[in-house]
Design an enzyme around this catalytic site. Structure first.
Site, mmCIF file in Angstrom:
data_model
loop_
_atom_site.group_PDB
_atom_site.id
_atom_site.type_symbol
_atom_site.label_atom_id
_atom_site.label_comp_id
_atom_site.label_asym_id
_atom_site.label_seq_id
_atom_site.Cartn_x
_atom_site.Cartn_y
_atom_site.Cartn_z
ATOM 1 N N GLY A 161 6.297 -42.670 -101.177
ATOM 2 C CA GLY A 161 5.668 -43.400 -100.073
ATOM 3 C C GLY A 161 5.666 -42.565 -98.809
ATOM 4 N N ASP A 162 6.189 -43.151 -97.735
ATOM 5 C CA ASP A 162 6.268 -42.443 -96.457
ATOM 6 C C ASP A 162 7.705 -42.025 -96.136
ATOM 7 O OD1 ASP A 162 6.975 -45.142 -96.092
ATOM 8 O OD2 ASP A 162 6.395 -45.119 -93.990
ATOM 9 N N GLU A 163 8.502 -41.799 -97.176
ATOM 10 C CA GLU A 163 9.895 -41.382 -97.015
ATOM 11 C C GLU A 163 10.073 -39.918 -97.401
ATOM 12 O OE1 GLU A 163 12.458 -45.382 -97.926
ATOM 13 O OE2 GLU A 163 12.238 -43.900 -99.505
ATOM 14 N N LEU A 209 8.082 -42.925 -91.748
ATOM 15 C CA LEU A 209 7.028 -43.095 -90.751
ATOM 16 C C LEU A 209 7.021 -44.536 -90.246
ATOM 17 C CD1 LEU A 209 4.185 -41.111 -92.536
ATOM 18 C CD2 LEU A 209 5.541 -40.382 -90.568
#
Length: 189
Positions: free
Chosen positions: A85-87, A43
């Site tokens: 996380g955002d992965e 993201l």
């Protein structure tokens, strides 16, 4: 007991596979004879969402992204997971470069829809890197090459990039990860 084990292998926020079960399923998928594409997604400006709107808003964005990605992967006979996380990562059947390009355009449009949180519309933008599987290429190489392409897409403001080059390392590494990524130490070169 099986349901508890299954639940423990899923990310509680998105419902996607966590890293280890995703990698296990991805390796099994890559061992089949048909062509595959490995995608890594991140993201854009996610820290900014957390810092300005709060962690609950960030969680809403990750939840929506994971749910959208999971549905998309399922529709494409793929496997999806949240790496942390955002992965996120996905393995899908590859039916040629033109089809993959078309799929990435559709996926980007699907993921980049605003997320509603407490009456507010939060803009979401993703960067996606893709690597085509070739016989004899292991999952970590494919994830790394897809990650490199994702990072290049992120540097130019988002969108997607595809690589066919799997033998030449494009960026330096620290502890097996692209220098500068979370989990690395030392300076990027």
């Amino acid at each position: 007991m099986r349901r508890r084990i299954e639940t423990a292998r899923r990310d509680p926020l998105t419902g996607l596979w966590t890293r280890a079960p995703f990698e296990q399923r991805a390796r099994k998928s890559l061992s089949q004879q048909c062509q595959r594409a490995v995608l890594v997604l991140d993201l854009n400006r996610f820290k900014e969402i957390n810092d300005t709107l709060g962690h609950a808003a960030g969680d809403a964005v990750i939840r929506a992204t994971g749910q959208r990605l999971g549905l998309w992967a399922e529709e494409h006979a793929g496997i999806s997971g949240r790496l942390g996380g955002d992965e996120f990562a996905v393995v899908i059947p590859g039916y040629g470069i033109d089809k993959l390009r078309s799929d990435l355009v559709m996926l980007t449009g699907w993921l980049d829809q605003p997320v509603l949180f407490e009456g507010r519309s939060i803009e979401v933008h993703t960067s996606i890197g893709a690597a085509y599987h070739r016989a004899g290429t292991d999952l970590s190489t494919l994830l790394r090459r897809a990650d490199e392409q994702m990072y290049k897409a992120k540097q130019r403001g988002g969108g997607w990039r595809i690589t066919h080059r799997l033998t030449v390392q494009e960026t330096s590494t620290v502890n097996g990860r692209r220098a500068g990524r979370r989990g690395t130490t030392g300076e990027a070169t």
